[in-house]
Design an enzyme around this catalytic site. Structure first.
Site, PDB file in Angstrom:
ATOM      1  N   SER A  26       0.817  -1.226   0.000  1.00 26.07           N
ATOM      2  CA  SER A  26       0.000   0.000   0.000  1.00 26.07           C
ATOM      3  C   SER A  26       0.850   1.275   0.000  1.00 26.07           C
ATOM      4  O   SER A  26       1.798   1.406   0.785  1.00 26.07           O
ATOM      5  CB  SER A  26      -0.922   0.010   1.225  1.00 26.07           C
ATOM      6  OG  SER A  26      -1.627   1.238   1.254  1.00 26.07           O
ATOM      7  N   THR A  73      -9.009  -1.643   2.208  1.00 29.96           N
ATOM      8  CA  THR A  73      -8.722  -2.072   0.842  1.00 29.96           C
ATOM      9  C   THR A  73      -9.013  -3.563   0.738  1.00 29.96           C
ATOM     10  O   THR A  73      -9.591  -4.152   1.662  1.00 29.96           O
ATOM     11  CB  THR A  73      -7.282  -1.655   0.440  1.00 29.96           C
ATOM     12  OG1 THR A  73      -7.077  -2.002  -0.922  1.00 29.96           O
ATOM     13  CG2 THR A  73      -6.206  -2.294   1.292  1.00 29.96           C
ATOM     14  N   LYS A  77     -13.778  -4.185   1.499  1.00 35.88           N
ATOM     15  CA  LYS A  77     -14.710  -3.091   1.199  1.00 35.88           C
ATOM     16  C   LYS A  77     -16.183  -3.501   1.268  1.00 35.88           C
ATOM     17  O   LYS A  77     -17.030  -2.700   1.645  1.00 35.88           O
ATOM     18  CB  LYS A  77     -14.407  -2.504  -0.180  1.00 35.88           C
ATOM     19  CG  LYS A  77     -13.059  -1.799  -0.235  1.00 35.88           C
ATOM     20  CD  LYS A  77     -12.844  -1.168  -1.588  1.00 35.88           C
ATOM     21  CE  LYS A  77     -11.416  -0.670  -1.729  1.00 35.88           C
ATOM     22  NZ  LYS A  77     -11.206   0.054  -2.982  1.00 35.88           N
ATOM     23  N   ASP A 132     -14.225   6.110  -3.414  1.00 36.63           N
ATOM     24  CA  ASP A 132     -13.650   5.577  -4.656  1.00 36.63           C
ATOM     25  C   ASP A 132     -14.367   6.099  -5.898  1.00 36.63           C
ATOM     26  O   ASP A 132     -13.729   6.420  -6.904  1.00 36.63           O
ATOM     27  CB  ASP A 132     -13.761   4.039  -4.688  1.00 36.63           C
ATOM     28  CG  ASP A 132     -12.698   3.374  -3.828  1.00 36.63           C
ATOM     29  OD1 ASP A 132     -11.624   3.964  -3.641  1.00 36.63           O
ATOM     30  OD2 ASP A 132     -12.949   2.251  -3.349  1.00 36.63           O
ATOM     31  N   ALA A 158     -15.727  -6.063 -14.654  1.00 36.67           N
ATOM     32  CA  ALA A 158     -16.944  -5.885 -13.847  1.00 36.67           C
ATOM     33  C   ALA A 158     -16.730  -6.478 -12.462  1.00 36.67           C
ATOM     34  O   ALA A 158     -17.635  -7.044 -11.857  1.00 36.67           O
ATOM     35  CB  ALA A 158     -18.140  -6.528 -14.547  1.00 36.67           C
ATOM     36  N   GLY A 159     -15.487  -6.363 -11.949  1.00 38.40           N
ATOM     37  CA  GLY A 159     -15.226  -6.714 -10.553  1.00 38.40           C
ATOM     38  C   GLY A 159     -15.641  -5.545  -9.676  1.00 38.40           C
ATOM     39  O   GLY A 159     -16.461  -4.710 -10.095  1.00 38.40           O
ATOM     40  N   THR A 183     -16.109 -12.770 -17.400  1.00 42.23           N
ATOM     41  CA  THR A 183     -17.284 -13.505 -16.925  1.00 42.23           C
ATOM     42  C   THR A 183     -18.514 -12.660 -17.243  1.00 42.23           C
ATOM     43  O   THR A 183     -18.807 -11.678 -16.554  1.00 42.23           O
ATOM     44  CB  THR A 183     -17.179 -13.751 -15.399  1.00 42.23           C
ATOM     45  OG1 THR A 183     -15.874 -14.257 -15.125  1.00 42.23           O
ATOM     46  CG2 THR A 183     -18.241 -14.702 -14.902  1.00 42.23           C
TER      47      THR A 183
END
Ligand code: NAP
Length: 305
Positions: A26, A73, A77, A132, A158-159, A183
């Site tokens: 990080s 993180t 989340k 975010d 699309a995570g 996916t």
């Protein structure tokens, strides 16, 4: 340029932290401690490797130890949605918590950041926020000079980050969204949410057949050396994109950004997004505008040396 001096740790020092698992990569401690020093605060920002099964206890522990706030993180989340005492609208809207602010009642009985109170009363609550989503569109606006209303955007991935980006782009009034993910069911689930919340956006679960204003990479392809491009060039040529934003910031230039530059696109990596989500968290904890330039310098130094 000389950086402001950090106040020495003493018995009055207050703490914030990032929790992740793993967390050793990080860059948040470097960035946030630079912001804290520039504000002249006797605070420190730490990093803790917290296992997901310990997250609830770790949040309660920070509250008990009079912490100012936390960043969360991967993989915390979503878990944190059920672990904080209260959720801000931003966390409800985007369905994830990346910032926790500890709050107590001020003399008028209103909840306020403990970082803004001289003394912390006994009753403290943890409140979850999401910084975010705004950071994505702020970085796109600043780094690519692109206002999103009315635009056509291709989102790859699309995570967690791809879902937030697609929802935020829809909320900001893009005209057309093209969603592509390895996916397909995950892209379909995001599309369903967008159809329900922002029915005016035209949604296509495929590559665009014509030009777009922006391609946004929210997959993890590009993080590792030798990764393939996150898009199929036989289905979509980067020549048809005006700008490309890659959420990845390490390496500074992914193969996608290299290809995009060669195709004549404006390009930006994810460093600005990282900066703005952190700066907004510091705003929330201090009640003051976070000092962006020292934070950006510390972040750049930490990530790129
Ligand atoms: P995530 O939830 O794990 O999602 C990963 C995404 O990448 C999914 O869409 C996944 O597709 C796709 N993917 C992974 N491996 C792939 C492969 N081999 N081929 C094709 N697609 C693949 O992760 P995340 O939190 O959304 O993060 C995504 C990216 O954004 C990461 O690179 C992360 O570093 C970056 N990020 C940057 C910031 C910033 O501040 N700049 C913040 C958050 C995230 P499937 O759904 O098919 O698995």
């Amino acid at each position: 340029m000389s950086e402001p001096l950090t106040l020495p740790i003493d018995a009055r020092t207050r703490y914030c932290a990032v929790y992740g698992h793993p967390v050793s990569h990080s860059a948040s401690p470097a960035m946030q401690n630079a912001g804290i020093a520039a504000l002249g605060l006797n605070w420190r920002y730490l990093a803790f490797d917290v296992r997901p099964e310990e997250l609830g206890k770790a949040i309660v522990g920070a509250k008990a130890m009079n912490f100012i706030g936390l960043n969360l993180t991967v993989p915390h989340k979503l878990l944190a949605l059920d672990m904080v005492d209260s959720l801000d609208d931003s966390a409800k809207l985007w369905g994830a918590v990346n910032t926790v602010r500890f709050e107590a009642r001020d003399s008028n009985g209103n909840w306020q950041a403990v970082g803004e109170l001289a003394e912390t009363p006994a009753e403290v609550r943890s409140r979850g926020f999401n910084t975010d989503a705004d950071a994505i569109t702020r970085a796109v606006r600043e780094d690519l000079g692109l206002e999103l209303a009315g635009k056509k955007v291709l989102v790859l991935g699309a995570g967690g980050a791809g879902r937030t980006a697609a929802l935020k782009l829809a909320a900001d009034g893009v005209a057309e969204l093209f969603l592509v993910n390895r996916t397909r069911e995950k892209a379909e689930a995001v599309a369903q949410e967008i159809r329900r919340l922002y029915p005016r956006v035209k949604l296509v679960l495929d590559y665009p057949s014509g030009p777009v204003d922006l391609v946004l990479n929210a997959t993890s392809l590009g993080l590792k050396e030798g990764d393939p491009l996150p898009l199929a060039e036989r289905d979509f040529s980067l020549e048809a994109a005006a700008a490309v934003f890659d959420m990845i910031y390490r390496p500074a230039e992914t193969p996608l950004l290299k290809r995009a530059k060669a195709a004549g696109c404006r390009t930006a990596n994810g460093l600005g997004m990282l900066l703005h989500q952190g700066a907004r968290a510091l705003d929330l904890w201090t009640g003051k505008r976070a000092p962006l330039e020292p934070m950006r310098r510390a972040l750049t130094q930490n990530v790129y040396g």
